[in-house]
Design a protein around this motif. Structure first.
Motif, PDB file in Angstrom:
ATOM      1  N   LYS A   8       0.840  -1.200   0.000  1.00  0.00           N
ATOM      2  CA  LYS A   8       0.000   0.000   0.000  1.00  0.00           C
ATOM      3  C   LYS A   8       0.878   1.254   0.000  1.00  0.00           C
ATOM      4  O   LYS A   8       0.607   2.227  -0.718  1.00  0.00           O
ATOM      5  CB  LYS A   8      -0.914  -0.031   1.225  1.00  0.00           C
ATOM      6  CG  LYS A   8      -1.935   1.082   1.282  1.00  0.00           C
ATOM      7  CD  LYS A   8      -2.836   0.880   2.503  1.00  0.00           C
ATOM      8  CE  LYS A   8      -3.749   2.062   2.714  1.00  0.00           C
ATOM      9  NZ  LYS A   8      -4.612   1.885   3.907  1.00  0.00           N
ATOM     10  N   ARG A   9       1.945   1.246   0.809  1.00  0.00           N
ATOM     11  CA  ARG A   9       2.874   2.387   0.824  1.00  0.00           C
ATOM     12  C   ARG A   9       3.571   2.544  -0.521  1.00  0.00           C
ATOM     13  O   ARG A   9       3.818   3.664  -0.975  1.00  0.00           O
ATOM     14  CB  ARG A   9       3.915   2.200   1.943  1.00  0.00           C
ATOM     15  CG  ARG A   9       3.363   2.443   3.343  1.00  0.00           C
ATOM     16  CD  ARG A   9       4.492   2.628   4.350  1.00  0.00           C
ATOM     17  NE  ARG A   9       5.357   1.454   4.426  1.00  0.00           N
ATOM     18  CZ  ARG A   9       5.144   0.427   5.227  1.00  0.00           C
ATOM     19  NH1 ARG A   9       4.092   0.426   6.046  1.00  0.00           N
ATOM     20  NH2 ARG A   9       5.973  -0.596   5.255  1.00  0.00           N
ATOM     21  N   TYR A  10       3.875   1.419  -1.160  1.00  0.00           N
ATOM     22  CA  TYR A  10       4.494   1.453  -2.497  1.00  0.00           C
ATOM     23  C   TYR A  10       3.584   2.176  -3.485  1.00  0.00           C
ATOM     24  O   TYR A  10       4.044   3.017  -4.277  1.00  0.00           O
ATOM     25  CB  TYR A  10       4.778   0.018  -2.943  1.00  0.00           C
ATOM     26  CG  TYR A  10       4.979  -0.174  -4.422  1.00  0.00           C
ATOM     27  CD1 TYR A  10       6.151   0.260  -5.054  1.00  0.00           C
ATOM     28  CD2 TYR A  10       4.002  -0.804  -5.200  1.00  0.00           C
ATOM     29  CE1 TYR A  10       6.328   0.078  -6.422  1.00  0.00           C
ATOM     30  CE2 TYR A  10       4.179  -0.997  -6.554  1.00  0.00           C
ATOM     31  CZ  TYR A  10       5.347  -0.546  -7.170  1.00  0.00           C
ATOM     32  OH  TYR A  10       5.518  -0.731  -8.526  1.00  0.00           O
ATOM     33  N   LEU A  11       2.289   1.871  -3.433  1.00  0.00           N
ATOM     34  CA  LEU A  11       1.356   2.526  -4.348  1.00  0.00           C
ATOM     35  C   LEU A  11       1.179   4.007  -4.002  1.00  0.00           C
ATOM     36  O   LEU A  11       1.127   4.856  -4.895  1.00  0.00           O
ATOM     37  CB  LEU A  11       0.003   1.818  -4.309  1.00  0.00           C
ATOM     38  CG  LEU A  11      -0.027   0.386  -4.868  1.00  0.00           C
ATOM     39  CD1 LEU A  11      -1.411  -0.224  -4.693  1.00  0.00           C
ATOM     40  CD2 LEU A  11       0.386   0.363  -6.337  1.00  0.00           C
ATOM     41  N   ILE A  12       1.107   4.338  -2.722  1.00  0.00           N
ATOM     42  CA  ILE A  12       0.951   5.737  -2.315  1.00  0.00           C
ATOM     43  C   ILE A  12       2.159   6.559  -2.731  1.00  0.00           C
ATOM     44  O   ILE A  12       2.032   7.669  -3.270  1.00  0.00           O
ATOM     45  CB  ILE A  12       0.721   5.831  -0.792  1.00  0.00           C
ATOM     46  CG1 ILE A  12      -0.667   5.299  -0.440  1.00  0.00           C
ATOM     47  CG2 ILE A  12       0.884   7.262  -0.300  1.00  0.00           C
ATOM     48  CD1 ILE A  12      -0.947   5.234   1.052  1.00  0.00           C
ATOM     49  N   ASN A  13       3.359   6.017  -2.511  1.00  0.00           N
ATOM     50  CA  ASN A  13       4.573   6.725  -2.927  1.00  0.00           C
ATOM     51  C   ASN A  13       4.624   6.879  -4.446  1.00  0.00           C
ATOM     52  O   ASN A  13       5.095   7.897  -4.964  1.00  0.00           O
ATOM     53  CB  ASN A  13       5.817   5.984  -2.428  1.00  0.00           C
ATOM     54  CG  ASN A  13       5.964   6.065  -0.919  1.00  0.00           C
ATOM     55  OD1 ASN A  13       5.471   7.006  -0.299  1.00  0.00           O
ATOM     56  ND2 ASN A  13       6.640   5.095  -0.337  1.00  0.00           N
ATOM     57  N   GLY A  14       4.117   5.870  -5.150  1.00  0.00           N
ATOM     58  CA  GLY A  14       4.065   5.962  -6.606  1.00  0.00           C
ATOM     59  C   GLY A  14       3.116   7.049  -7.073  1.00  0.00           C
ATOM     60  O   GLY A  14       3.401   7.798  -8.010  1.00  0.00           O
ATOM     61  N   LEU A  15       1.958   7.143  -6.424  1.00  0.00           N
ATOM     62  CA  LEU A  15       1.012   8.219  -6.751  1.00  0.00           C
ATOM     63  C   LEU A  15       1.639   9.586  -6.522  1.00  0.00           C
ATOM     64  O   LEU A  15       1.525  10.498  -7.348  1.00  0.00           O
ATOM     65  CB  LEU A  15      -0.254   8.086  -5.888  1.00  0.00           C
ATOM     66  CG  LEU A  15      -1.243   6.984  -6.263  1.00  0.00           C
ATOM     67  CD1 LEU A  15      -2.268   6.797  -5.156  1.00  0.00           C
ATOM     68  CD2 LEU A  15      -1.950   7.322  -7.584  1.00  0.00           C
ATOM     69  N   ARG A  16       2.309   9.733  -5.380  1.00  0.00           N
ATOM     70  CA  ARG A  16       2.912  11.015  -5.041  1.00  0.00           C
ATOM     71  C   ARG A  16       4.000  11.406  -6.046  1.00  0.00           C
ATOM     72  O   ARG A  16       4.082  12.563  -6.470  1.00  0.00           O
ATOM     73  CB  ARG A  16       3.494  10.947  -3.632  1.00  0.00           C
ATOM     74  CG  ARG A  16       4.168  12.240  -3.184  1.00  0.00           C
ATOM     75  CD  ARG A  16       4.616  12.168  -1.743  1.00  0.00           C
ATOM     76  NE  ARG A  16       3.503  12.279  -0.822  1.00  0.00           N
ATOM     77  CZ  ARG A  16       3.136  11.354   0.038  1.00  0.00           C
ATOM     78  NH1 ARG A  16       3.802  10.211   0.078  1.00  0.00           N
ATOM     79  NH2 ARG A  16       2.119  11.539   0.841  1.00  0.00           N
ATOM     80  N   GLU A  17       4.801  10.429  -6.454  1.00  0.00           N
ATOM     81  CA  GLU A  17       5.906  10.717  -7.367  1.00  0.00           C
ATOM     82  C   GLU A  17       5.436  10.871  -8.808  1.00  0.00           C
ATOM     83  O   GLU A  17       5.829  11.814  -9.506  1.00  0.00           O
ATOM     84  CB  GLU A  17       6.948   9.593  -7.276  1.00  0.00           C
ATOM     85  CG  GLU A  17       8.165   9.816  -8.157  1.00  0.00           C
ATOM     86  CD  GLU A  17       9.193   8.717  -7.992  1.00  0.00           C
ATOM     87  OE1 GLU A  17      10.120   8.648  -8.830  1.00  0.00           O
ATOM     88  OE2 GLU A  17       9.076   7.921  -7.031  1.00  0.00           O
ATOM     89  N   ASP A  18       4.578   9.992  -9.275  1.00  0.00           N
ATOM     90  CA  ASP A  18       4.202   9.977 -10.687  1.00  0.00           C
ATOM     91  C   ASP A  18       3.177  11.049 -11.051  1.00  0.00           C
ATOM     92  O   ASP A  18       3.100  11.469 -12.205  1.00  0.00           O
ATOM     93  CB  ASP A  18       3.662   8.595 -11.073  1.00  0.00           C
ATOM     94  CG  ASP A  18       4.717   7.507 -10.920  1.00  0.00           C
ATOM     95  OD1 ASP A  18       5.916   7.841 -10.983  1.00  0.00           O
ATOM     96  OD2 ASP A  18       4.350   6.330 -10.734  1.00  0.00           O
TER      97      ASP A  18
END
Length: 483
Positions: A436-446
């Protein structure tokens, strides 16, 4: 040919601007502990100012919008008048109160009827009379016969008949409204009409430890000494709201009391200040976490950041007193590295360095606030999100749990402020927090969402064959099966 009659002279100048009626400004003034803030809250119709038996609780001038029998007005709560001069805190509070008197249309001069007229009352009354402002004399705390003598003494101030009230017990407020309405009849409230914007203001809370420079920063941003400042820690007690126009856009600053470690917050008055600060933070949209450049990222700073994340507010880190830093380049890099390491929930949070006292580089702060406010309000298309999800899962699929795969299938954004996403997933309860953190960090970065709390809600994809969805259905057995 007959002569044509001459037309009368017409003023060829520009037409005068249309007039509008502005809200009258009514200042509640008096010496310390006469009940000004209680009366202010009563007239405002809500508990806005902190009230305590300790003299000198109010320090800054606090404004509130209210109505007098259907008409708009602006109330000003002021610090208790002290007979002090120089650089002392009491002298700076006196200067703020005197400025509020000069800025007001009507002055409510409040005195304690139980204590009677004091020498300080007489000194301040002389200043108010010389200001020439229409004044209503208010004898407060008249709920008992102990106030009878004090009411009579009020006539000696030369401000007319005292209006007898008890702000705490809601006595005499109707008579006070009558007196204010009568005083306003002689006040010119017209002024040229201006273009009014209906755009809601960006609400900005400035939070930090005591003596970090919050009030100084706001004074610099608005270009005037509106808030009380000084070397003493804890000068600000109330959360003060200040409206400002920046590049044609409305902004609203909320100055707050500095928050100390919880174990040190023991006095009732300080507890009320802390509660007022937290309320201002919840009301804000963007929070500026102000840190002292000489001691950044203190434990209390990190606790404040956690509170901001919990409330879902966008955040900008402001590092003030930058003029005291010698190795600016190295310190700047170190601060950004610390922000990323200590505040992973605000990945990529903007860090702005400046001097609130000298004003150097302060102009970088509001553009950073505007950018992060826009990101906090952003809405991402569902089609873009699902293309992104497919790519992310293909690149790094979630781990299998108990030998069975967890499959993220669909994502959509359900709200903004803060951005909130719903992820549909098979075996939703088995999706690891790390993924879940991986996806959240991806949203924030991408999708360029730095410094913003992101919410992600994981839900089942409503598989009809899931055990929970079969509850209550008739199970096929040999007895009820078809032949």
């Amino acid at each position: 040919m007959s002569e044509q009659s001459e037309e009368p002279d017409v003023d060829a100048g520009e037409p005068s601007a249309p007039l509008k009626i502005r809200a009258p400004r009514i200042a509640v003034v008096g010496r310390p502990n006469v009940g000004k803030s209680t009366l202010f809250n009563r007239l405002a119709g809500k508990k806005l100012a902190i009230v305590d038996d300790t003299p000198g609780v109010t320090r800054d001038v606090r404004e509130a919008k209210s109505k007098l029998r259907g008409h708009d007005m602006t109330l000003l709560d002021t610090a208790g008048f002290e007979n002090a001069r120089g650089d002392k805190l009491e002298a700076r509070m006196r200067a703020g109160t005197e400025g509020a008197v000069m800025d007001a249309d009507i002055v409510l001069f409040v005195y304690d009827a139980r204590a009677g007229i004091t020498a300080l009352d007489r000194i301040f009354a002389e200043f108010v009379r010389k200001s020439g402002k229409p004044t209503v004399l208010v004898a407060n705390k008249v709920e008992s016969s102990a106030a009878d003598v004090g009411i009579t003494e009020g006539y000696s101030l030369g401000m007319g008949d005292p209006i007898e009230v008890s702000a705490e017990h809601n006595i005499g407020i109707v008579d006070l409204d009558d007196a204010i309405e009568l005083a306003l009849r002689g006040v010119d409230l017209t002024e040229p009409a201006e273009i009014q914007t209906v755009e809601a203001p960006v609400r900005i809370a400035i939070v930090g430890r005591p003596n970090a420079g919050k009030s100084t920063l706001i004074n610099t941003l608005i270009g005037k000494e509106r808030l009380l400042t000084g070397p003493e820690a804890g000068v600000t007690r109330d959360s003060i709201t200040i409206d400002h126009i920046w590049q044609g856009r409305r902004v609203q600053f909320h100055d707050t009391a500095g928050l100390r470690k919880k174990a040190k917050v023991q006095e009732t008055l300080e507890k009320m200040s802390v509660s007022d600060t937290i309320r201002a933070l919840r009301f804000a949209q963007v929070v500026v976490l102000l840190m002292d450049a000489t001691s950044p990222f203190d434990k209390q700073d990190l606790q404040l950041a956690s509170l901001v994340e919990r409330e879902g507010r966008a955040m900008v880190i402001g590092v003030t007193k930058w003029d005291l830093v010698e190795e600016k380049s190295e310190t700047s890099k170190a601060l950004r590295e610390m922000a990323g390491r200590l505040l992973p929930q605000f990945g990529g949070v903007p860090v702005v360095m400046f001097s609130g006292l000298t004003g150097k580089s302060v102009d970088r702060l509001l553009p950073a606030i505007e950018r992060i406010h826009n990101d906090w309000s952003a809405k991402i298309k569902t089609s873009e999100l699902n293309d992104w999800l497919t790519e992310k899962v293909a690149k790094h699929p979630p781990p299998a749990v108990a030998g069975r795969r967890v499959k993220p299938k669909y994502i959509s954004q359900t709200k903004t402020r803060p951005p909130t996403f719903v992820l549909k997933c098979s075996r939703a309860d088995k999706l690891p927090e790390s993924y879940k953190r991986y996806l959240i960090n991806g949203l924030r970065e991408d999708f360029s969402l730095p410094g913003i709390p992101i919410r992600m809600i994981v839900k089942s994809d409503d598989n009809p064959y899931h055990e929970k969805n079969r509850t209550g259905r008739q199970r096929r057995t040999p007895n009820n099966a078809r032949d």
